[in-house]
Design a protein around this motif. Structure first.
Motif, mmCIF file in Angstrom:
data_model
loop_
_atom_site.group_PDB
_atom_site.id
_atom_site.type_symbol
_atom_site.label_atom_id
_atom_site.label_comp_id
_atom_site.label_asym_id
_atom_site.label_seq_id
_atom_site.Cartn_x
_atom_site.Cartn_y
_atom_site.Cartn_z
ATOM 1 N N VAL A 96 32.312 34.597 43.948
ATOM 2 C CA VAL A 96 33.418 34.813 44.887
ATOM 3 C C VAL A 96 34.718 34.262 44.300
ATOM 4 C CG1 VAL A 96 34.331 34.124 47.146
ATOM 5 C CG2 VAL A 96 31.970 34.908 46.941
ATOM 6 N N GLN A 97 34.661 33.077 43.735
ATOM 7 C CA GLN A 97 35.861 32.478 43.155
ATOM 8 C C GLN A 97 36.339 33.263 41.936
ATOM 9 O OE1 GLN A 97 34.801 28.411 42.560
ATOM 10 N NE2 GLN A 97 35.083 27.880 44.715
ATOM 11 N N ALA A 98 35.410 33.757 41.142
ATOM 12 C CA ALA A 98 35.788 34.584 39.993
ATOM 13 C C ALA A 98 36.448 35.875 40.461
ATOM 14 C CB ALA A 98 34.561 34.874 39.130
ATOM 15 N N ALA A 99 35.937 36.475 41.526
ATOM 16 C CA ALA A 99 36.533 37.699 42.061
ATOM 17 C C ALA A 99 37.943 37.421 42.591
ATOM 18 C CB ALA A 99 35.649 38.284 43.157
ATOM 19 N N GLN A 100 38.125 36.289 43.263
ATOM 20 C CA GLN A 100 39.453 35.922 43.756
ATOM 21 C C GLN A 100 40.426 35.718 42.593
ATOM 22 O OE1 GLN A 100 38.579 32.425 46.015
ATOM 23 N NE2 GLN A 100 38.249 33.553 47.930
ATOM 24 N N MET A 101 39.977 35.007 41.572
ATOM 25 C CA MET A 101 40.825 34.760 40.411
ATOM 26 C C MET A 101 41.153 36.073 39.701
ATOM 27 S SD MET A 101 42.574 32.625 38.765
ATOM 28 C CE MET A 101 42.036 31.047 39.309
ATOM 29 N N GLU A 102 40.190 36.960 39.627
ATOM 30 C CA GLU A 102 40.415 38.263 38.994
ATOM 31 C C GLU A 102 41.470 39.062 39.760
ATOM 32 O OE1 GLU A 102 37.835 42.229 37.922
ATOM 33 O OE2 GLU A 102 36.809 40.298 38.003
ATOM 34 N N ARG A 103 41.416 39.027 41.101
ATOM 35 C CA ARG A 103 42.431 39.726 41.906
ATOM 36 C C ARG A 103 43.818 39.121 41.678
ATOM 37 N NH1 ARG A 103 38.233 39.959 45.682
ATOM 38 N NH2 ARG A 103 38.882 38.029 46.660
ATOM 39 N N ILE A 104 43.892 37.805 41.643
ATOM 40 C CA ILE A 104 45.173 37.128 41.425
ATOM 41 C C ILE A 104 45.738 37.495 40.057
ATOM 42 C CG2 ILE A 104 46.235 34.860 41.032
ATOM 43 C CD1 ILE A 104 44.305 33.790 43.216
ATOM 44 N N LEU A 105 44.893 37.442 39.034
ATOM 45 C CA LEU A 105 45.357 37.770 37.684
ATOM 46 C C LEU A 105 45.764 39.233 37.573
ATOM 47 C CD1 LEU A 105 42.818 35.744 35.529
ATOM 48 C CD2 LEU A 105 45.225 35.223 35.943
ATOM 49 N N GLU A 106 45.056 40.128 38.244
ATOM 50 C CA GLU A 106 45.403 41.553 38.215
ATOM 51 C C GLU A 106 46.770 41.779 38.886
ATOM 52 O OE1 GLU A 106 45.234 45.558 37.403
ATOM 53 O OE2 GLU A 106 44.036 43.929 36.607
ATOM 54 N N GLN A 107 47.024 41.089 39.997
ATOM 55 C CA GLN A 107 48.319 41.211 40.666
ATOM 56 C C GLN A 107 49.437 40.695 39.771
ATOM 57 O OE1 GLN A 107 47.667 39.036 44.267
ATOM 58 N NE2 GLN A 107 46.702 40.745 45.329
ATOM 59 N N GLU A 108 49.194 39.559 39.110
ATOM 60 C CA GLU A 108 50.203 39.010 38.213
ATOM 61 C C GLU A 108 50.431 39.938 37.022
ATOM 62 O OE1 GLU A 108 49.160 35.027 37.146
ATOM 63 O OE2 GLU A 108 49.394 34.289 39.189
ATOM 64 N N ARG A 109 49.366 40.525 36.489
ATOM 65 C CA ARG A 109 49.493 41.439 35.361
ATOM 66 C C ARG A 109 50.322 42.657 35.755
ATOM 67 N NH1 ARG A 109 47.882 46.044 33.446
ATOM 68 N NH2 ARG A 109 46.605 46.517 35.245
#
Length: 117
Positions: A43-56
């Motif tokens: 779950v935390q990896a998925a959250q971090m992935e969403r955050i990084l995708e938004q920043e990218r």
């Protein structure tokens, strides 16, 4: 957002702790702890992935805007340099041929009939 490494460790529970249920559940305790940990990590990896995708995506949009501005400025500078070169050549020609400001005739469109003035 609470990373799992800051959470207190899950206490180990033995089969005796579940005796009040009338069943021996010790065989479930060991597999459940890693499963809970892995799910929390997923779950935390998925959250971090969403955050990084938004920043990218935000950085990509900003980069495209900067590229557009750079292209526009480069075109403008090239156009101004060409204009400056043309003006410089025209002024040099006037100086070489001793042409004064009032000596030049206005340009006429050759497709127009001549003036009879």
């Amino acid at each position: 957002f609470d990373p799992c490494w800051t959470s207190p460790p899950v206490p180990r529970v033995t089969g005796e702790a579940f005796e009040w249920l009338g069943e021996d559940l010790a065989h479930l305790v060991v597999p459940l702890q890693p499963a809970v940990f892995l799910e929390r990590m997923r779950v935390q990896a998925a959250q971090m992935e969403r955050i990084l995708e938004q920043e990218r995506e935000a950085v990509w949009v900003e980069l495209m805007g900067l590229c557009l501005r750079y292209s526009t400025l480069r075109w403008s500078v090239e156009t101004l340099c060409d204009y400056q070169e043309d003006v410089t050549q025209a002024l040099e020609w006037q100086e070489e041929n001793n042409v004064q400001e009032g000596d030049l005739l206005p340009l006429r469109d050759p497709s127009l009939p001549p003036d009879d003035d």
